[in-house]
Design a protein around this motif. Structure first.
Motif, PDB file in Angstrom:
ATOM      1  N   GLU A   1       1.156  -1.255   0.217  1.00  0.00           N
ATOM      2  CA  GLU A   1      -0.158   0.208   0.016  1.00  0.00           C
ATOM      3  C   GLU A   1       0.787   1.188  -0.279  1.00  0.00           C
ATOM      4  OE1 GLU A   1      -2.965  -0.327   3.513  1.00  0.00           O
ATOM      5  OE2 GLU A   1      -3.991  -1.740   2.443  1.00  0.00           O
ATOM      6  N   THR A   2       1.978   0.991   0.212  1.00  0.00           N
ATOM      7  CA  THR A   2       2.702   2.745   0.548  1.00  0.00           C
ATOM      8  C   THR A   2       3.822   2.901  -0.378  1.00  0.00           C
ATOM      9  OG1 THR A   2       3.120   1.891   2.927  1.00  0.00           O
ATOM     10  CG2 THR A   2       5.034   3.419   1.436  1.00  0.00           C
ATOM     11  N   ARG A   3       4.022   1.952  -1.414  1.00  0.00           N
ATOM     12  CA  ARG A   3       4.639   1.826  -2.478  1.00  0.00           C
ATOM     13  C   ARG A   3       3.436   2.396  -3.837  1.00  0.00           C
ATOM     14  NH1 ARG A   3       8.170  -3.105  -3.664  1.00  0.00           N
ATOM     15  NH2 ARG A   3       8.177  -2.154  -6.166  1.00  0.00           N
ATOM     16  N   VAL A   4       1.917   1.875  -3.440  1.00  0.00           N
ATOM     17  CA  VAL A   4       0.775   2.690  -4.418  1.00  0.00           C
ATOM     18  C   VAL A   4       0.702   3.555  -4.155  1.00  0.00           C
ATOM     19  CG1 VAL A   4      -1.129   1.911  -4.357  1.00  0.00           C
ATOM     20  CG2 VAL A   4      -0.143  -0.100  -3.979  1.00  0.00           C
ATOM     21  N   VAL A   5       0.336   3.947  -3.268  1.00  0.00           N
ATOM     22  CA  VAL A   5       0.101   5.462  -2.307  1.00  0.00           C
ATOM     23  C   VAL A   5       1.554   6.712  -3.288  1.00  0.00           C
ATOM     24  CG1 VAL A   5      -0.089   7.403  -0.880  1.00  0.00           C
ATOM     25  CG2 VAL A   5      -1.446   5.554  -0.929  1.00  0.00           C
ATOM     26  N   GLU A   6       2.655   6.053  -2.942  1.00  0.00           N
ATOM     27  CA  GLU A   6       4.196   6.842  -3.304  1.00  0.00           C
ATOM     28  C   GLU A   6       3.794   6.820  -5.418  1.00  0.00           C
ATOM     29  OE1 GLU A   6       6.914   4.888  -1.962  1.00  0.00           O
ATOM     30  OE2 GLU A   6       7.162   5.501  -0.295  1.00  0.00           O
ATOM     31  N   ALA A   7       3.353   5.544  -5.818  1.00  0.00           N
ATOM     32  CA  ALA A   7       3.553   5.540  -6.998  1.00  0.00           C
ATOM     33  C   ALA A   7       2.565   6.642  -7.540  1.00  0.00           C
ATOM     34  CB  ALA A   7       2.649   4.219  -7.596  1.00  0.00           C
ATOM     35  N   ALA A   8       1.239   6.320  -6.737  1.00  0.00           N
ATOM     36  CA  ALA A   8      -0.179   7.853  -7.062  1.00  0.00           C
ATOM     37  C   ALA A   8       0.339   9.495  -7.103  1.00  0.00           C
ATOM     38  CB  ALA A   8      -1.651   7.126  -6.360  1.00  0.00           C
TER      39      ALA A   8
ATOM     40  N   THR B   1       3.122  10.549  -9.711  1.00  0.00           N
ATOM     41  CA  THR B   1       2.324  10.770 -11.250  1.00  0.00           C
ATOM     42  C   THR B   1       1.313  11.415 -11.286  1.00  0.00           C
ATOM     43  OG1 THR B   1       0.738   8.961 -10.903  1.00  0.00           O
ATOM     44  CG2 THR B   1       2.952   8.850 -12.068  1.00  0.00           C
ATOM     45  N   GLY B   2       0.703  12.168  -9.592  1.00  0.00           N
ATOM     46  CA  GLY B   2      -0.209  13.605  -9.748  1.00  0.00           C
ATOM     47  C   GLY B   2      -1.718  12.519  -9.654  1.00  0.00           C
ATOM     48  N   VAL B   3      -2.069  11.778  -9.037  1.00  0.00           N
ATOM     49  CA  VAL B   3      -3.022  10.546  -8.860  1.00  0.00           C
ATOM     50  C   VAL B   3      -3.160  10.281  -7.747  1.00  0.00           C
ATOM     51  CG1 VAL B   3      -3.482   9.868 -11.625  1.00  0.00           C
ATOM     52  CG2 VAL B   3      -2.166   8.441 -10.381  1.00  0.00           C
ATOM     53  N   HIS B   4      -2.968  11.075  -7.342  1.00  0.00           N
ATOM     54  CA  HIS B   4      -3.687  10.596  -5.519  1.00  0.00           C
ATOM     55  C   HIS B   4      -4.564  11.111  -5.487  1.00  0.00           C
ATOM     56  CE1 HIS B   4      -2.982   9.738  -1.277  1.00  0.00           C
ATOM     57  NE2 HIS B   4      -2.873  11.133  -0.999  1.00  0.00           N
ATOM     58  N   GLU B   5      -4.689  12.664  -5.486  1.00  0.00           N
ATOM     59  CA  GLU B   5      -5.739  13.665  -4.947  1.00  0.00           C
ATOM     60  C   GLU B   5      -7.353  12.882  -6.337  1.00  0.00           C
ATOM     61  OE1 GLU B   5      -5.313  17.331  -5.422  1.00  0.00           O
ATOM     62  OE2 GLU B   5      -3.569  17.240  -3.781  1.00  0.00           O
TER      63      GLU B   5
ATOM     64  N   VAL C   1      -6.459   7.551 -17.423  1.00  0.00           N
ATOM     65  CA  VAL C   1      -6.266   6.132 -17.609  1.00  0.00           C
ATOM     66  C   VAL C   1      -5.077   5.967 -17.767  1.00  0.00           C
ATOM     67  CG1 VAL C   1      -6.269   4.235 -19.488  1.00  0.00           C
ATOM     68  CG2 VAL C   1      -8.180   5.737 -18.136  1.00  0.00           C
ATOM     69  N   GLN C   2      -4.211   7.013 -18.444  1.00  0.00           N
ATOM     70  CA  GLN C   2      -2.758   7.459 -18.338  1.00  0.00           C
ATOM     71  C   GLN C   2      -1.864   7.498 -17.300  1.00  0.00           C
ATOM     72  OE1 GLN C   2      -2.212   9.960 -21.913  1.00  0.00           O
ATOM     73  NE2 GLN C   2      -1.426   8.148 -22.752  1.00  0.00           N
ATOM     74  N   ARG C   3      -2.541   8.018 -16.782  1.00  0.00           N
ATOM     75  CA  ARG C   3      -1.847   8.546 -15.309  1.00  0.00           C
ATOM     76  C   ARG C   3      -2.145   7.398 -14.504  1.00  0.00           C
ATOM     77  NH1 ARG C   3      -4.923  14.501 -14.171  1.00  0.00           N
ATOM     78  NH2 ARG C   3      -4.103  13.985 -11.879  1.00  0.00           N
ATOM     79  N   ILE C   4      -2.626   6.787 -14.490  1.00  0.00           N
ATOM     80  CA  ILE C   4      -3.198   5.401 -13.560  1.00  0.00           C
ATOM     81  C   ILE C   4      -1.890   4.537 -13.740  1.00  0.00           C
ATOM     82  CG2 ILE C   4      -4.346   3.061 -12.738  1.00  0.00           C
ATOM     83  CD1 ILE C   4      -6.628   5.259 -12.195  1.00  0.00           C
TER      84      ILE C   4
ATOM     85  N   GLU D   1       2.624  19.834 -18.380  1.00  0.00           N
ATOM     86  CA  GLU D   1       3.720  19.842 -17.973  1.00  0.00           C
ATOM     87  C   GLU D   1       3.865  18.797 -16.070  1.00  0.00           C
ATOM     88  OE1 GLU D   1       2.318  22.880 -16.233  1.00  0.00           O
ATOM     89  OE2 GLU D   1       2.780  24.337 -18.798  1.00  0.00           O
ATOM     90  N   ARG D   2       3.139  18.162 -15.446  1.00  0.00           N
ATOM     91  CA  ARG D   2       3.244  17.468 -14.278  1.00  0.00           C
ATOM     92  C   ARG D   2       3.849  15.958 -15.107  1.00  0.00           C
ATOM     93  NH1 ARG D   2       3.629  16.544  -9.533  1.00  0.00           N
ATOM     94  NH2 ARG D   2       3.349  14.617  -8.497  1.00  0.00           N
ATOM     95  N   LEU D   3       3.765  15.789 -16.259  1.00  0.00           N
ATOM     96  CA  LEU D   3       4.636  14.469 -16.891  1.00  0.00           C
ATOM     97  C   LEU D   3       6.078  14.540 -17.106  1.00  0.00           C
ATOM     98  CD1 LEU D   3       4.544  11.406 -18.190  1.00  0.00           C
ATOM     99  CD2 LEU D   3       4.040  12.677 -20.523  1.00  0.00           C
ATOM    100  N   VAL D   4       6.795  16.109 -17.688  1.00  0.00           N
ATOM    101  CA  VAL D   4       7.862  16.278 -17.320  1.00  0.00           C
ATOM    102  C   VAL D   4       8.940  16.774 -16.596  1.00  0.00           C
ATOM    103  CG1 VAL D   4       8.889  18.505 -18.374  1.00  0.00           C
ATOM    104  CG2 VAL D   4       6.554  18.038 -19.733  1.00  0.00           C
ATOM    105  N   SER D   5       7.466  16.906 -15.260  1.00  0.00           N
ATOM    106  CA  SER D   5       8.530  17.240 -14.088  1.00  0.00           C
ATOM    107  C   SER D   5       8.572  15.740 -13.004  1.00  0.00           C
ATOM    108  CB  SER D   5       7.244  17.912 -13.041  1.00  0.00           C
ATOM    109  OG  SER D   5       8.012  17.789 -11.805  1.00  0.00           O
TER     110      SER D   5
END
Length: 564
Positions: free
Chosen positions: A415-422, A425-429, A454-457, A485-489
């Motif tokens: 779960e920790t790594r799931v949240v970190e990955a989200a 990639t800016g999809v947590h919120e 879908v692309q961000r997930i 811009e988020r993807l570039v970052s």
């Protein structure tokens, strides 16, 4: 099929079951020859008790035979399912894999069926026939003639129905494959108003399958009806001939009924085979198809575990063929750990094919792809997947929860790594805005996601394992300006962490991050440009933004020249 321990058990209990079936004719013979002659009620009581006990044991044997057949079916699945599933996933022809999976299911169901169990009764027909010869040779001959007629009917059934069964199976497979294909594109069908035409086409294919099945069933049903009538006529003839022998003083009265019962038992397995011939033939063909598929696509020898890679990627003389056409033609390049490669080119240039080859989704026809000097074929599948992240052009999420999707279908997601990955990639919120958050279901009555979501997930799924190599195929195709811009970052951060990145993009913005940019045309590398990100940063830091902008122009010009 190979004779396993369960097969031997089935044979043992089939022997017991068939011998216990003799309890009825023996009981009948004793009643007529002893009880009715002696008038002994005690004899009648005890032989009846013995017969009841024998049939109670017979019932237990039949129960055990059914359980053994079911376990044999389960064992068949357990022994082949993993290898078959792996082989199907590696086979690009999905129509073929769907057909093989149907054959696999047909074989599994047959192994647990009464038709399969009935095959183990067939070898006992000659034994019962010998018993009839022991009763009287004329009874034996009459039964032998009847058995010959039933065998002839079985062979006739085979020759007449085999071709029709093959046509029916092929037509049915085509109809099912067509339906599966069109139903997967439901929204496209509705938007273009294709449903009436497609229904008509599917109806025609289904009608062809039904007609073929009707022809095959008509033949089988006719032969089955003739065989049942033949068996009943034979039993009447045997009883009548037995009575004739009794009148002539050549046979006792009790043996008439015993002979009739034994003859029925001798002919019953043959009749069962004729009645279940359609399923037997279908299962036999299905089993051969599955075994042939596994023989040619079975699980290879597993390679050994490799050390954790740094991300150094080498592509050496890679070519990919599709029939006579070359999708990639003698492509070579090298990336060091942490380098970024941009790939541009017109549609049909081979960019997505290159991405699939680098991700290990397909193997090159010629040449090799190496990660840290180790050929892709020498990496264990699970280990390669751990160190390589891939976001394909045709994005698909699995019909499970968002958390399970990000965790790559792990049984127990971290779960920790799931949240970190989200978060990365800016999809947590976004995920937490759904009523069920990370436990939201992707399919059925679950949530519906936009292409960008879908692309961000999918990107979160790609970086969940902290890969050394990341391949992106049009990863910004569905993103708005803020998302890009988020993807570039994100990519800048991954570069600083030493992740090697290959990005295919029709937009020049991502390629400004690239250390190298190559242009593909008709599967060939037509140009390569080396960017100098370090120089760009140093120039920008000195305030010379005009020179920094000029340094990015070659990559933009290259993308423009490539038709992007």
């Amino acid at each position: 099929m190979q004779l396993t321990h369960l097969n031997r058990s089935l044979i043992i209990f089939s022997v017991l079951s068939n011998f216990l079936m003799l309890a009825a004719p023996l009981h009948m013979m004793q009643v007529y020859n002893r009880v009715l002659v002696s008038g002994s009620q005690s004899t009648l009581f005890y032989i009846t008790l013995i017969a009841i006990a024998a049939f109670a044991l017979f019932g237990a044997c039949e129960t055990i035979r059914s359980r053994i057949a079911q376990r044999q079916s389960a064992r068949y699945v357990v022994e082949r399912a993993e290898t078959l599933f792996s082989a199907c996933s590696d086979t690009p022809d999905k129509t073929r894999t769907n057909e093989i999976l149907r054959h696999f299911n047909t074989t599994k169901q047959f192994l647990a069926s009464k038709s399969h169990i009935g095959l183990y009764d067939l070898p006992f027909a000659p034994l019962f026939l010998l018993l009839l010869f022991a009763v009287h040779y004329q009874i034996g001959l009459l039964t032998l003639v009847g058995a010959g007629i039933l065998v002839a009917l079985a062979l006739t059934n085979k020759s007449l129905s085999e071709e029709e069964q093959s046509r029916s199976s092929e037509a049915n497979s085509n109809a099912i494959s067509f339906a599966s294909t069109i139903l997967s594109r439901g929204e496209d069908i509705k938007s273009m108003g294709l449903m009436p035409t497609l229904v008509e086409r599917w109806g025609g294919m289904t009608q062809k399958a039904l007609n073929a099945q009707e022809n095959a069933t008509r033949t089988t049903a006719r032969i089955h009806g003739i065989s049942r009538a033949t068996r009943q006529i034979l039993q009447i003839l045997i009883m009548a001939w037995g009575a004739f022998l009794v009148l002539g003083g050549d046979l006792s009265g009790g043996l008439i009924f015993a002979a009739s019962m034994i003859s029925g038992r001798a002919l019953q397995p043959i009749e069962q085979v004729i009645g279940g011939w359609e399923s037997i033939v279908r299962a036999g063909k299905a089993s051969r198809e599955v075994e042939d598929f596994l023989e040619h696509h079975g699980q290879p020898v597993l390679p050994i575990q490799q050390p954790e890679p740094t991300g150094r990627l080498s592509v050496e003389n890679v070519s990919v063929y599709a029939g006579e056409a070359k999708l990639l033609d003698d492509l070579s390049f090298t990336l060091q750990s942490g380098e970024f490669l941009g790939v541009v080119g017109p549609s049909g240039a081979g960019k997505s094919t290159l991405a699939r080859v680098l991700a290990g989704a397909i193997h090159p026809t010629e040449g090799r792809v190496m990660l840290d000097g180790c050929d892709r074929r020498n990496w264990p599948e699970n280990q390669w997947g751990q160190y390589v992240g891939y976001v394909g052009q045709d994005l698909q999420l699995f019909p499970v929860t968002i958390a399970e999707n990000i965790a790559r279908m792990a049984i127990e997601p971290d779960e920790t790594r799931v949240v970190e990955a989200a978060q990365a990639t800016g999809v947590h919120e976004l995920i937490n805005s759904f009523p069920d958050g990370y436990m939201s279901q992707i399919s059925g009555s679950g949530i519906r996601l936009s292409g960008g979501q879908v692309q961000r997930i999918a990107l979160a799924r790609a970086i969940y394992t902290k890969p050394a190599l990341l391949i992106l195929d049009e990863a910004n195709a569905h993103l708005d300006l803020a998302g890009e811009e988020r993807l570039v970052s994100i990519l800048q951060t991954l570069k600083t962490q030493g992740v090697t990145i290959v990005s295919i993009s029709q937009r020049g913005h991502l390629n400004q991050l690239a250390d190298k940019v190559i242009s593909l045309k008709e599967g060939r590398c037509t140009a390569m440009h080396l960017n100098r990100p370090t120089d760009l940063q140093s120039q920008a830091s000195r305030g010379d933004r005009r020179d920094a902008k000029a340094a990015t122009l070659p990559a933009q010009s290259l993308a423009k020249a490539a038709g992007t």
